[in-house]
Design an enzyme around this catalytic site. Structure first.
Site, PDB file in Angstrom:
ATOM      1  CE  LYS A 252      18.946  22.147 -53.146  1.00  0.00           C
ATOM      2  NZ  LYS A 252      19.432  23.643 -53.131  1.00  0.00           N
TER       3      LYS A 252
ATOM      4  CG  ASP B 169      17.942  26.744 -52.205  1.00  0.00           C
ATOM      5  OD1 ASP B 169      18.306  26.493 -51.212  1.00  0.00           O
ATOM      6  OD2 ASP B 169      18.094  25.783 -53.091  1.00  0.00           O
TER       7      ASP B 169
HETATM    8  P1  NAP Z   1      23.009  22.158 -60.456  1.00  0.00           P
HETATM    9  O1  NAP Z   1      21.635  22.478 -60.582  1.00  0.00           O
HETATM   10  O2  NAP Z   1      23.937  20.933 -60.802  1.00  0.00           O
HETATM   11  O3  NAP Z   1      23.779  23.227 -61.529  1.00  0.00           O
HETATM   12  C1  NAP Z   1      25.095  23.252 -61.975  1.00  0.00           C
HETATM   13  C2  NAP Z   1      25.215  24.461 -62.492  1.00  0.00           C
HETATM   14  O4  NAP Z   1      26.724  24.723 -62.662  1.00  0.00           O
HETATM   15  C3  NAP Z   1      24.793  24.571 -64.002  1.00  0.00           C
HETATM   16  O5  NAP Z   1      24.587  25.830 -64.469  1.00  0.00           O
HETATM   17  C4  NAP Z   1      25.939  24.073 -64.804  1.00  0.00           C
HETATM   18  O6  NAP Z   1      26.189  24.483 -66.119  1.00  0.00           O
HETATM   19  C5  NAP Z   1      27.295  24.630 -64.075  1.00  0.00           C
HETATM   20  N1  NAP Z   1      28.549  23.990 -63.900  1.00  0.00           N
HETATM   21  C6  NAP Z   1      28.839  22.851 -63.389  1.00  0.00           C
HETATM   22  N2  NAP Z   1      30.104  22.553 -63.508  1.00  0.00           N
HETATM   23  C7  NAP Z   1      30.630  23.623 -64.489  1.00  0.00           C
HETATM   24  C8  NAP Z   1      31.843  24.026 -64.990  1.00  0.00           C
HETATM   25  N3  NAP Z   1      32.934  22.914 -64.719  1.00  0.00           N
HETATM   26  N4  NAP Z   1      32.131  25.047 -65.512  1.00  0.00           N
HETATM   27  C9  NAP Z   1      31.179  25.945 -65.710  1.00  0.00           C
HETATM   28  N5  NAP Z   1      29.787  25.675 -65.270  1.00  0.00           N
HETATM   29  C10 NAP Z   1      29.671  24.583 -64.772  1.00  0.00           C
HETATM   30  O7  NAP Z   1      23.715  22.709 -59.123  1.00  0.00           O
HETATM   31  P2  NAP Z   1      22.882  23.970 -58.067  1.00  0.00           P
HETATM   32  O8  NAP Z   1      22.137  23.227 -56.976  1.00  0.00           O
HETATM   33  O9  NAP Z   1      22.468  25.015 -58.865  1.00  0.00           O
HETATM   34  O10 NAP Z   1      24.189  24.253 -57.280  1.00  0.00           O
HETATM   35  C11 NAP Z   1      25.234  25.101 -57.796  1.00  0.00           C
HETATM   36  C12 NAP Z   1      25.907  25.994 -56.857  1.00  0.00           C
HETATM   37  O11 NAP Z   1      25.309  26.530 -55.806  1.00  0.00           O
HETATM   38  C13 NAP Z   1      26.725  24.666 -56.078  1.00  0.00           C
HETATM   39  O12 NAP Z   1      28.206  24.934 -55.704  1.00  0.00           O
HETATM   40  C14 NAP Z   1      26.085  24.505 -54.452  1.00  0.00           C
HETATM   41  O13 NAP Z   1      26.969  24.091 -53.704  1.00  0.00           O
HETATM   42  C15 NAP Z   1      25.789  26.084 -54.611  1.00  0.00           C
HETATM   43  N6  NAP Z   1      24.456  26.144 -53.625  1.00  0.00           N
HETATM   44  C16 NAP Z   1      24.464  26.793 -52.228  1.00  0.00           C
HETATM   45  C17 NAP Z   1      23.417  27.029 -51.539  1.00  0.00           C
HETATM   46  C18 NAP Z   1      23.586  27.634 -50.514  1.00  0.00           C
HETATM   47  O14 NAP Z   1      22.750  27.513 -49.496  1.00  0.00           O
HETATM   48  N7  NAP Z   1      24.548  28.549 -50.010  1.00  0.00           N
HETATM   49  C19 NAP Z   1      22.158  26.433 -51.876  1.00  0.00           C
HETATM   50  C20 NAP Z   1      22.201  25.715 -53.064  1.00  0.00           C
HETATM   51  C21 NAP Z   1      23.090  25.642 -53.922  1.00  0.00           C
HETATM   52  P3  NAP Z   1      25.424  23.573 -67.262  1.00  0.00           P
HETATM   53  O15 NAP Z   1      24.099  23.988 -67.303  1.00  0.00           O
HETATM   54  O16 NAP Z   1      26.223  23.976 -68.604  1.00  0.00           O
HETATM   55  O17 NAP Z   1      25.674  22.139 -66.646  1.00  0.00           O
END
Ligand code: NAP
Length: 279
Positions: free
Chosen positions: A68, A104
């Protein structure tokens, strides 16, 4: 005869993406001929693969993990809402270049409405500070929440996000959540559930009427939702509805018409329940 329009979703992994099915169901509502496929791409090859897609006639695309931010950088023009979250999930072909948008946040708010939750005046807690969390944080601020607390594994990112949101937002340490009163809404926006780890957080953040919402769905949402119910929450939701609503907003940008998402929710919810029960 109308030409078939070419769309795609890019990401890695992408094979199990529901987006091609969702867009095919939307297109069928309007009799639009659509070729929407899932294309694998990572940081290293996204620019090249997207360029090849454009040369083959691609007119629009969705972008998911981990691309993204890459998508935002490749656009000649991005919407204000995409710029402030620093991520693009929707690409629109514009002459010889791409325009970017982010649906989103709007998809999340629409799904909250579907769960009869109106953010205005409520105390909310956001767990996570990645790309999706940023979109949710700005959407909640726009929806006029009373207060937004943000906790994240890397506290500095929570602090930066709270600072970008402004006075209503405050970064809070994970361990400090033990002293917090129950929130009206707790949004789990970390990617931790994909790793099958058990979710844990101080239970005082949840009351019986707290809506506990996980942005992911299926197995990835299970650890947080299980924890929320054990903590006493009677209202829980996963991110399947957000996925459908953000897709509908992207569809409306491309085609100028917003599909009826109700039947898609029902069909995919039924399938997800069947797959989780192993049927
Ligand atoms: P991202 O930008 O990679 O951000 C990941 C986030 O998760 C960060 O806050 C990271 O913390 C945290 N994290 C990762 N592994 C972790 C762990 N083991 N323990 C604690 N925190 C952890 O990902 P994203 O795009 O924001 O996506 C996040 C979630 O939202 C995913 O599950 C994705 O599938 C979901 N999502 C859903 C939709 C929908 O339409 N339903 C849309 C977008 C995303 P740090 O900052 O410390 O690394």
């Amino acid at each position: 005869m109308t030409a078939t329009l070419k769309f795609a979703v890019f990401g890695q992994p992408i094979a199990h993406s529901l987006s091609p099915r969702i867009h095919a169901m939307f297109a069928a509502q309007f009799g639009i001929a659509l070729d929407y496929r899932a294309i694998v791409a990572g940081h290293d090859d996204f620019a090249r693969v997207l360029d090849a897609f454009a040369r083959e006639g691609g007119v629009g695309a969705n972008v998911t993990l981990p691309l993204k931010q890459d998508a935002a950088a490749l656009c000649s023009n991005v919407s204000a809402r995409a710029r402030r979250c620093g991520s693009v999930n929707t690409l629109i072909r514009d002459g010889a270049s791409w325009r970017g948008d982010s649906t989103d946040g709007s998809g999340f708010l629409r799904d909250l409405a579907g769960h009869a939750f109106e953010p205005h005046g409520h105390r909310c807690l956001l767990l996570g500070a990645g790309g999706a969390a940023r979109a949710v944080a700005f959407a909640l601020a726009d929806a006029d929440v009373a207060h937004l607390a943000i906790a994240n594994r890397t506290h500095e990112r929570a602090r930066a996000l709270a600072a970008a949101i402004g006075v209503k937002a405050q970064a809070i340490g994970w361990s400090d959540l033990a002293a917090a009163d129950p929130f009206d809404l707790v949004v789990h926006a970390t990617a931790a559930g994909h790793g099958a780890a058990k979710f844990n957080a101080p239970t005082p953040i949840v009351g019986t009427q707290t809506l506990c919402y996980d942005l992911s769905y299926g197995r990835a949402a299970a650890p947080f939702l299980r924890w929320a119910r054990a903590a006493g929450a009677l209202r829980t939701a996963d991110g399947l509805g957000m996925l459908i609503e953000q897709a509908a907003d992207a569809f409306a940008i491309w085609h100028g018409r917003r599909p009826d998402t109700g039947p898609i929710h029902a069909a995919l919810r039924h399938e997800l329940a069947a797959s989780l029960s192993g049927a």
